[in-house]
Design a protein around this motif. Structure first.
Motif, PDB file in Angstrom:
ATOM      1  N   ASN A  15     -61.441 -40.823  78.675  1.00  0.00           N
ATOM      2  CA  ASN A  15     -60.839 -42.116  78.377  1.00  0.00           C
ATOM      3  C   ASN A  15     -61.533 -43.262  79.122  1.00  0.00           C
ATOM      4  O   ASN A  15     -61.794 -44.330  78.563  1.00  0.00           O
ATOM      5  N   THR A  16     -61.815 -43.050  80.398  1.00  0.00           N
ATOM      6  CA  THR A  16     -62.450 -44.110  81.189  1.00  0.00           C
ATOM      7  C   THR A  16     -63.851 -44.414  80.673  1.00  0.00           C
ATOM      8  O   THR A  16     -64.250 -45.582  80.545  1.00  0.00           O
ATOM      9  N   ASP A  20     -65.209 -47.982  79.073  1.00  0.00           N
ATOM     10  CA  ASP A  20     -66.386 -48.703  79.590  1.00  0.00           C
ATOM     11  C   ASP A  20     -67.414 -48.941  78.497  1.00  0.00           C
ATOM     12  O   ASP A  20     -68.017 -50.021  78.399  1.00  0.00           O
ATOM     13  N   VAL A  26     -58.447 -48.862  79.212  1.00  0.00           N
ATOM     14  CA  VAL A  26     -58.288 -47.404  79.232  1.00  0.00           C
ATOM     15  C   VAL A  26     -57.047 -46.994  78.458  1.00  0.00           C
ATOM     16  O   VAL A  26     -57.036 -45.969  77.754  1.00  0.00           O
ATOM     17  N   ARG A  30     -56.684 -44.149  75.459  1.00  0.00           N
ATOM     18  CA  ARG A  30     -55.717 -43.049  75.563  1.00  0.00           C
ATOM     19  C   ARG A  30     -54.764 -43.050  74.366  1.00  0.00           C
ATOM     20  O   ARG A  30     -54.465 -42.002  73.782  1.00  0.00           O
TER      21      ARG A  30
END
Length: 328
Positions: A15-16, A20, A26, A30
């Motif tokens: 997710n991170t 990015d 984020v 998700r």
């Protein structure tokens, strides 16, 4: 974006990393991963939202548009929102919303005119070519006269603007005479050469040409863009031009004043000075115009022509096709 989130997750990103890479939060990554896992492709669509159910059907929208474009009321030249709403059994606000959504404005009417000049294409290419690629060691001047400028004085004082109330002027006025302004707009600098006269005959135009001759350095050619007025083509003017060979005239097509950039400057003069000005005499009017020209020349702003001749001609061709295909 939702599809990109799913595809990035299929490539093994967390997710991170997805957030990015795609420049999102984020929590968004998700949310749409979870929705896709639970509902597959259906999870990427919006869920039904709360609110009032739709009351106007597609058929009613079509009826409003068709009636607006193809019919007129029996007692008027165009529909209003209220008259059309009464005709179709809708609310006035519903008709108003549909008009706004489709850009329909029956209350408005623009003016248009196509030039019938047999040399229209050649003249457009000549003038626009001069704007986009002016010759070296030359000055390009857009010249025209604004005739019959009236010195008008209101019959009562103008009431000043106050909070919540615009300035107010009487609808009637007293005439104190007229003046005619010859103006030459320098294409490169935006500066204006102006000359005021009581009349606008060929003799005044020849005097203005002499004024231009005195104001332009002798080692520069002078290319003049102007219209087809008879005062610009008299024998006296032709003799003057024959004696001043650095002058070259470029005529705009008939009924195509929009091609002369000085008309744009005349528009500013009218809206910023003349339209709401009051003058008790022609002398006062002339002094006001001269002062405005001097102020303009202290900080001139040239107009930049951007369209090519081909773009203009293509646009006119498309418009002619539209009006020829119209059933009105």
């Amino acid at each position: 974006m939702r599809s990109r989130i799913v595809l990035a997750a299929a490539d093994g990103l967390g997710n991170t990393a997805i957030a990015d890479e795609l420049g999102i939060a984020v929590s968004s990554a998700r949310k749409w991963r979870s929705r896709f896992l639970a509902y597959r492709l259906d999870g990427l669509t919006d869920e039904p939202r709360p609110g009032r159910p739709r009351t106007v059907s597609d058929e009613q929208v079509e009826a409003v548009i068709t009636a607006t474009l193809e019919t007129t009321p029996a007692d008027a030249t165009h529909w209003s929102t209220r008259s059309l709403a009464a005709q179709l059994g809708l609310s006035q606000s519903a008709v108003s919303r549909i008009w706004r959504a489709f850009g329909l404005q029956p209350h408005r009417q623009d003016a248009w005119k196509l030039s019938k000049d047999p040399l229209f294409i050649d003249k457009v290419r000549d003038v626009v070519g001069l704007y986009l690629d002016p010759p070296e060691r030359a000055v390009v001047l857009c010249v025209d006269e604004k005739s019959q400028i009236q010195a008008l004085d209101r019959t009562a004082p103008i009431l000043p603007m106050m909070p919540g109330t615009p300035a107010r002027a009487t609808h009637d006025y007293k005439r104190a005479g007229t003046s005619s302004l010859y103006a030459a707009l320098d294409l490169a600098t935006g500066k204006v050469i102006g000359s005021l006269h009581a009349r606008h005959r060929a003799i005044e135009f020849k005097k203005f040409l002499a004024t231009i001759d005195r104001n332009v350095p002798a080692d520069f050619d002078v290319h003049v863009v102007l219209d087809n007025a008879s005062t610009h083509k008299t024998p006296a003017v032709k003799r003057w031009l024959a004696a001043h060979t650095r002058f070259h005239l470029h005529f705009t097509p008939t009924s195509a004043s929009w091609l002369n950039l000085v008309e744009r400057w005349f528009g500013e003069l009218t809206t910023k000075k003349l339209q709401r000005g009051t003058h008790r005499s022609v002398r006062e009017l002339n002094a006001d115009i001269r002062a405005w020209i001097n102020t303009w020349n202290d900080n001139p702003r040239p107009y930049i022509w951007t369209k090519t001749a081909d773009q203009i001609l293509d646009s006119i061709a498309r418009y002619c096709t539209r009006i020829n295909d119209s059933r009105h």
